[in-house]
Scaffold this active site. Structure first.
Site, mmCIF file in Angstrom:
data_model
loop_
_atom_site.group_PDB
_atom_site.id
_atom_site.type_symbol
_atom_site.label_atom_id
_atom_site.label_comp_id
_atom_site.label_asym_id
_atom_site.label_seq_id
_atom_site.Cartn_x
_atom_site.Cartn_y
_atom_site.Cartn_z
ATOM 1 C CB THR A 3 -9.211 3.343 4.897
ATOM 2 O OG1 THR A 3 -8.323 3.962 3.957
ATOM 3 C CG2 THR A 3 -9.554 4.302 6.010
ATOM 4 C CG ASP A 13 4.970 0.975 4.877
ATOM 5 O OD1 ASP A 13 5.937 1.734 4.763
ATOM 6 O OD2 ASP A 13 4.876 0.114 5.772
ATOM 7 N N GLY A 42 0.810 -1.216 0.000
ATOM 8 C CA GLY A 42 0.000 0.000 0.000
ATOM 9 C C GLY A 42 0.842 1.263 0.000
HETATM 10 P P1 ADP Z 1 -3.344 0.390 6.050
HETATM 11 O O1 ADP Z 1 -2.537 -0.871 6.224
HETATM 12 O O2 ADP Z 1 -3.149 1.381 7.176
HETATM 13 O O3 ADP Z 1 -4.774 0.107 5.763
HETATM 14 P P2 ADP Z 1 -2.827 0.974 3.215
HETATM 15 O O4 ADP Z 1 -1.568 1.498 2.629
HETATM 16 O O5 ADP Z 1 -3.262 -0.393 2.830
HETATM 17 O O6 ADP Z 1 -2.657 1.137 4.807
HETATM 18 O O7 ADP Z 1 -4.020 1.959 2.871
HETATM 19 C C1 ADP Z 1 -4.232 3.216 3.467
HETATM 20 C C2 ADP Z 1 -4.796 4.161 2.416
HETATM 21 O O8 ADP Z 1 -3.739 4.655 1.607
HETATM 22 C C3 ADP Z 1 -5.815 3.534 1.457
HETATM 23 O O9 ADP Z 1 -6.863 4.482 1.240
HETATM 24 C C4 ADP Z 1 -4.998 3.370 0.177
HETATM 25 O O10 ADP Z 1 -5.817 3.394 -0.979
HETATM 26 C C5 ADP Z 1 -4.133 4.594 0.251
HETATM 27 N N1 ADP Z 1 -2.946 4.639 -0.595
HETATM 28 C C6 ADP Z 1 -2.255 3.629 -1.179
HETATM 29 N N2 ADP Z 1 -1.224 4.131 -1.888
HETATM 30 C C7 ADP Z 1 -1.250 5.487 -1.733
HETATM 31 C C8 ADP Z 1 -0.465 6.578 -2.222
HETATM 32 N N3 ADP Z 1 0.595 6.390 -3.007
HETATM 33 N N4 ADP Z 1 -0.837 7.855 -1.867
HETATM 34 C C9 ADP Z 1 -1.887 8.069 -1.070
HETATM 35 N N5 ADP Z 1 -2.659 7.102 -0.574
HETATM 36 C C10 ADP Z 1 -2.350 5.819 -0.907
#
Ligand code: ADP
Length: 175
Positions: free
Chosen positions: A128, A44, A42
């Site tokens: 989310t 991260d 995601g």
């Molecule tokens: P968590 O494990 O806390 O749920 P995720 O990374 O899976 O973290 O998702 C958290 C949010 O970040 C989701 O809404 C996802 O769509 C979003 N997301 C993923 N990649 C990016 C990005 N490059 N920039 C902004 N938001 C992102």
């Protein structure tokens, strides 16, 4: 998919952006990390890819982070000077202090913004994605905590960076 931001002037400024958090020109971006702080999927993964290997090296020195907490590192190859690595709760139905732990992530990141003198901070929708926290409920907590912070810090700017239109719609309803 970088749209024009939707602006809300509170005391301080809230901006709603549809796009990628790694390209935001702000003082600090928030990472939705896991408790090991050693990278993941995601947002991260996107942040580590964009920042380069120095970020993971610094993360290795932090000794992880508890759920509801946040720790700061430099931004390395990112436009942002800082990354605040927040560990959101995994959604387990709502009866496991998920709301409180998510609110704590926002509070800890905003406290880091004061500590590091970061004037502008961009948040993703923490928890989310892979952690499955319901988007509308998470957005309501995010907006509540940021508005409370801006009351006391009207010189700051906060961006909510939404990666998809469903998330954007959840924030738009609240703002
Ligand atoms: P968590 O494990 O806390 O749920 P995720 O990374 O899976 O973290 O998702 C958290 C949010 O970040 C989701 O809404 C996802 O769509 C979003 N997301 C993923 N990649 C990016 C990005 N490059 N920039 C902004 N938001 C992102």
């Amino acid at each position: 998919m970088q749209g024009a931001p939707y602006l809300v002037s509170y005391p301080g400024m809230i901006k709603l952006v549809l796009g990628d958090i790694t390209v935001q020109k702000v003082d600090a971006i928030v990472n939705a990390a896991n408790s090991g702080l050693l990278g993941g999927g995601g947002v991260d993964g996107a942040i580590h890819d964009a920042a380069g290997p120095g970020l993971l090296e610094e993360c290795r020195t932090l000794g992880g982070c508890e759920t509801g907490g946040a720790k700061a590192t430099s931004g390395y190859g990112l436009p942002a000077k800082w990354v605040f690595h927040a560990v959101g709760p995994i959604w387990k139905g709502g009866g496991h202090r998920e709301d409180e732990l998510l609110a704590s992530c926002y509070q800890r990141c905003l406290a880091l913004a004061v500590e590091k003198d970061a004037r502008s901070v961009a948040f993703p929708a923490i928890s989310t994605g892979i952690y499955r926290f319901p988007v509308g409920r998470a957005a309501a907590i995010a907006v509540r905590e940021v508005k409370a912070f801006l009351q006391g810090h009207p010189d700051r700017e906060v961006l909510f960076v939404c990666f998809d239109k469903g998330t954007l719609a959840a924030y738009q309803t609240l703002l």
